[in-house]
Design an enzyme around this catalytic site. Structure first.
Site, PDB file in Angstrom:
ATOM      1  N   TYR A  43      59.105  64.111  -0.401  1.00 43.61           N
ATOM      2  CA  TYR A  43      59.838  65.253   0.606  1.00 43.61           C
ATOM      3  C   TYR A  43      59.018  65.556   1.848  1.00 43.61           C
ATOM      4  O   TYR A  43      58.020  65.189   2.121  1.00 43.61           O
ATOM      5  CB  TYR A  43      60.242  66.550  -0.492  1.00 43.61           C
ATOM      6  CG  TYR A  43      58.853  67.633  -0.443  1.00 43.61           C
ATOM      7  CD1 TYR A  43      57.807  67.207  -1.266  1.00 43.61           C
ATOM      8  CD2 TYR A  43      58.886  68.706   0.121  1.00 43.61           C
ATOM      9  CE1 TYR A  43      56.719  67.937  -1.380  1.00 43.61           C
ATOM     10  CE2 TYR A  43      57.741  69.565  -0.056  1.00 43.61           C
ATOM     11  CZ  TYR A  43      56.771  69.123  -0.735  1.00 43.61           C
ATOM     12  OH  TYR A  43      55.714  70.126  -0.799  1.00 43.61           O
ATOM     13  N   ARG A  55      55.104  61.017   8.666  1.00 38.71           N
ATOM     14  CA  ARG A  55      54.539  61.042   7.259  1.00 38.71           C
ATOM     15  C   ARG A  55      55.340  60.571   6.079  1.00 38.71           C
ATOM     16  O   ARG A  55      54.974  60.165   5.162  1.00 38.71           O
ATOM     17  CB  ARG A  55      54.048  62.579   7.015  1.00 38.71           C
ATOM     18  CG  ARG A  55      53.092  62.587   5.746  1.00 38.71           C
ATOM     19  CD  ARG A  55      52.556  64.232   5.758  1.00 38.71           C
ATOM     20  NE  ARG A  55      53.737  65.315   5.763  1.00 38.71           N
ATOM     21  CZ  ARG A  55      53.438  66.486   5.827  1.00 38.71           C
ATOM     22  NH1 ARG A  55      52.219  66.860   6.041  1.00 38.71           N
ATOM     23  NH2 ARG A  55      54.454  67.146   5.918  1.00 38.71           N
ATOM     24  N   ARG A 104      66.270  55.412 -18.220  1.00 45.22           N
ATOM     25  CA  ARG A 104      64.868  56.037 -18.209  1.00 45.22           C
ATOM     26  C   ARG A 104      64.090  54.765 -18.663  1.00 45.22           C
ATOM     27  O   ARG A 104      64.129  54.286 -19.652  1.00 45.22           O
ATOM     28  CB  ARG A 104      64.814  57.227 -19.022  1.00 45.22           C
ATOM     29  CG  ARG A 104      63.308  57.815 -19.295  1.00 45.22           C
ATOM     30  CD  ARG A 104      63.373  59.112 -19.861  1.00 45.22           C
ATOM     31  NE  ARG A 104      62.088  59.464 -19.871  1.00 45.22           N
ATOM     32  CZ  ARG A 104      60.818  59.097 -20.383  1.00 45.22           C
ATOM     33  NH1 ARG A 104      60.867  58.170 -21.148  1.00 45.22           N
ATOM     34  NH2 ARG A 104      59.716  59.698 -20.203  1.00 45.22           N
ATOM     35  N   LYS A 110      53.078  63.126  -0.037  1.00 43.31           N
ATOM     36  CA  LYS A 110      53.996  64.400  -0.239  1.00 43.31           C
ATOM     37  C   LYS A 110      55.175  64.187  -1.384  1.00 43.31           C
ATOM     38  O   LYS A 110      56.188  63.994  -1.120  1.00 43.31           O
ATOM     39  CB  LYS A 110      54.560  64.781   1.061  1.00 43.31           C
ATOM     40  CG  LYS A 110      54.886  66.172   0.921  1.00 43.31           C
ATOM     41  CD  LYS A 110      55.041  66.621   2.662  1.00 43.31           C
ATOM     42  CE  LYS A 110      55.613  68.075   2.555  1.00 43.31           C
ATOM     43  NZ  LYS A 110      54.964  69.268   1.828  1.00 43.31           N
ATOM     44  N   GLU A 118      42.587  72.455  -0.395  1.00 44.37           N
ATOM     45  CA  GLU A 118      43.747  73.180   0.487  1.00 44.37           C
ATOM     46  C   GLU A 118      44.231  74.363  -0.679  1.00 44.37           C
ATOM     47  O   GLU A 118      43.910  74.686  -1.428  1.00 44.37           O
ATOM     48  CB  GLU A 118      44.659  72.077   0.754  1.00 44.37           C
ATOM     49  CG  GLU A 118      45.242  71.335  -0.373  1.00 44.37           C
ATOM     50  CD  GLU A 118      46.015  70.113   0.220  1.00 44.37           C
ATOM     51  OE1 GLU A 118      46.806  70.252   1.141  1.00 44.37           O
ATOM     52  OE2 GLU A 118      46.254  69.202  -0.927  1.00 44.37           O
ATOM     53  N   LEU A 170      46.837  67.000   1.305  1.00 44.12           N
ATOM     54  CA  LEU A 170      47.776  66.653   2.234  1.00 44.12           C
ATOM     55  C   LEU A 170      47.355  66.635   3.604  1.00 44.12           C
ATOM     56  O   LEU A 170      46.769  67.506   4.211  1.00 44.12           O
ATOM     57  CB  LEU A 170      49.051  67.447   1.979  1.00 44.12           C
ATOM     58  CG  LEU A 170      50.255  66.784   2.737  1.00 44.12           C
ATOM     59  CD1 LEU A 170      50.819  65.828   2.007  1.00 44.12           C
ATOM     60  CD2 LEU A 170      51.411  68.090   2.962  1.00 44.12           C
TER      61      LEU A 170
HETATM   62  N1  PDD Z   1      54.097  72.506   2.230  1.00 38.88           N
HETATM   63  N2  PDD Z   1      49.080  70.866   1.930  1.00 38.88           N
HETATM   64  C1  PDD Z   1      50.132  70.798   0.840  1.00 38.88           C
HETATM   65  C2  PDD Z   1      49.779  70.644  -0.621  1.00 38.88           C
HETATM   66  C3  PDD Z   1      51.548  71.074   1.138  1.00 38.88           C
HETATM   67  O1  PDD Z   1      52.396  71.234   0.393  1.00 38.88           O
HETATM   68  C4  PDD Z   1      51.881  71.354   2.789  1.00 38.88           C
HETATM   69  C5  PDD Z   1      53.120  71.797   3.135  1.00 38.88           C
HETATM   70  C6  PDD Z   1      50.738  71.264   3.652  1.00 38.88           C
HETATM   71  C7  PDD Z   1      50.879  71.415   4.855  1.00 38.88           C
HETATM   72  O2  PDD Z   1      51.667  70.559   5.674  1.00 38.88           O
HETATM   73  P1  PDD Z   1      52.409  70.665   6.699  1.00 38.88           P
HETATM   74  O3  PDD Z   1      51.778  71.376   8.003  1.00 38.88           O
HETATM   75  O4  PDD Z   1      52.564  69.225   7.261  1.00 38.88           O
HETATM   76  O5  PDD Z   1      53.666  71.402   6.453  1.00 38.88           O
HETATM   77  C8  PDD Z   1      49.364  71.202   3.094  1.00 38.88           C
HETATM   78  C9  PDD Z   1      55.330  72.597   2.676  1.00 38.88           C
HETATM   79  C10 PDD Z   1      55.522  73.337   3.887  1.00 38.88           C
HETATM   80  C11 PDD Z   1      56.084  72.962   1.233  1.00 38.88           C
HETATM   81  O6  PDD Z   1      55.967  72.342   0.449  1.00 38.88           O
HETATM   82  O7  PDD Z   1      57.318  73.627   1.590  1.00 38.88           O
END
Ligand code: PDD
Length: 284
Positions: A33, A52, A100, A147, A179, A204
Site C-alpha cells: 500500500y 516506492r 487458497r 510497505k 522506527e 520503512l
Molecule cells: N505510514 N514507517 C512505517 C512503519 C510506516 O508505516 C510509515 C508510513 C513510515 C513513514 O513513511 P512515509 O514518510 O513515506 O509516510 C515509516 C503511513 C503513513 C500509514 O501507514 O498510514
C-alpha cells in the site's frame, strides 16, 4: 453524498465496492500500500510514493496494476469526485484472487483499490502539543522496507500505547530504535545534530524522511544517519517523527522521560514549517 472509491477500473459508492473473499490480500496479507497526503486539493510527494510502490511490488514479484499516468489520474479523479481539500489517498495493490494456496499462480490479475480520507492534517493538535511514546520490542517480520499491509503488530503496539495513556510506540530491536509504528523516528542531539536510523531492511524508507533530510541539509543543519537507543533519545534535546500524514510531528515524552520542558522544540517546529512550505510548492 457517499464516498466514491476505486476498485479494479470502476468508480463506485463505497457500499457497492467489492473484492473477492479469495483475494490474497484478504487471506494472506499478500498486498502492498501507499498513502499520499492531500493539501489544498493537491497531492503531496506523489512521485516518491509511486517510486516506492514500484519497489515494493518488484521485491514481492507482484504485477504492476497499471501505468503511473493511470495511477495519477485515479488519485486526481478521487480527490475531485470526493471534493477532498485536505486528507489523503490510500492505495492498495494485492497479488489478486485465487483459491487458497501458499503457492500462487503466475498469471494472477492484481487487485487495485483506492479511497480518500478527508481529515485535517496541517493543523492537527499534536503538531502544537507533541506526542508521548512508549518503547516496545519490535516483533514485525524482517522486510520492513517493503510497505506491506501486515499491520497487526504495529496496531497492537499503538493499542498498547493508548492503553497506557500515550500516543504511539517506538519499536526497539537489539537495543536500538527501528522506527515508530507508522512513522520514522528522529532525535536532535544537544549539539544540534539531527539523527535518524540509516536505511536497511529493518525499517520503512520513508518518503517524508528522505525529503526532510534533504531540506535539513539545504538549511545547513547537520544530519546523521545512524542507530540510536531509547536512552539516547530520552537524553536528547528534542525528538520528532515523520510520515506522509503527520509531516514532522514533535515527540515530547519517551518511555516516561520528558524531553526538555515537555513542549515541542525549535528544530522540529522549523522542520515542519520547511517541509510544509516545500511540499506544498511541489504539490501536483
Ligand atoms: N505510514 N514507517 C512505517 C512503519 C510506516 O508505516 C510509515 C508510513 C513510515 C513513514 O513513511 P512515509 O514518510 O513515506 O509516510 C515509516 C503511513 C503513513 C500509514 O501507514 O498510514
Amino acid at each position: 453524498m457517499s464516498r466514491i472509491v476505486y476498485v479494479n477500473g470502476e468508480y463506485l459508492p463505497e457500499e457497492e465496492a467489492k473484492v473477492s473473499i479469495f483475494d490474497r490480500g484478504f487471506l494472506m496479507a499478500d498486498a502492498v500500500y501507499e498513502v499520499c497526503s492531500v493539501l489544498d486539493g493537491k497531492l503531496l510527494e506523489f512521485e516518491g510514493h509511486i517510486a516506492r510502490l514500484h519497489r515494493s511490488l518488484s521485491e514481492l514479484k507482484m504485477a504492476e496494476p497499471c501505468s503511473d499516468e493511470e495511477l495519477l489520474e485515479i488519485h486526481r479523479e478521487l480527490v475531485k469526485r470526493n471534493e477532498v481539500k485536505e486528507g489523503g489517498v490510500y492505495l492498495q495493490v494485492t497479488r489478486g484472487a485465487s483459491d487458497r494456496d501458499f503457492v500462487w499462480a503466475k498469471d494472477l490479475k492484481p487487485t487495485l483499490v483506492l479511497f480518500t480520507q478527508a481529515k485535517s492534517i496541517e493543523h492537527s493538535p499534536t503538531a502544537t502539543t507533541g506526542i508521548k511514546v512508549i518503547a516496545i520490542e519490535d516483533q514485525r517480520w524482517a522486510r520492513r522496507d517493503i510497505k506491506t499491509v501486515q499491520l497487526l503488530f504495529p496496531s497492537l503496539a499503538k493499542m498498547e500505547a493508548k492503553a497506557q495513556g500515550k500516543d504511539d510506540a517506538w519499536l526497539v530491536e537489539d537495543g536500538f530504535v527501528t522506527e515508530g509504528t507508522s512513522n520514522n523516528a528522529w532525535i536532535v542531539t544537544k549539539d544540534g545534530t539531527i539523527v535518524t536510523r540509516d536505511l536497511s531492511t529493518d525499517l520503512l524508507h520513508g518518503i517524508t524522511r528522505a525529503s526532510v533530510m534533504k531540506y535539513a541539509k539545504e538549511a545547513q543543519m547537520k544530519v546523521e544517519e545512524r542507530k540510536f537507543t531509547i536512552e539516547e533519545a530520552q537524553n536528547a534535546a528534542e525528538a520528532f517523527f515523520t510520515s506522509a500524514s503527520a509531516f514532522v510531528t514533535p515527540v515530547v515524552e519517551i518511555d516516561g522521560a520528558t524531553l526538555g520542558d515537555g513542549t515541542p522544540g525549535p528544530v522540529a517546529r522549523r522542520l515542519r514549517e520547511i517541509y510544509l512550505a516545500e511540499s506544498r510548492a511541489r504539490a501536483i
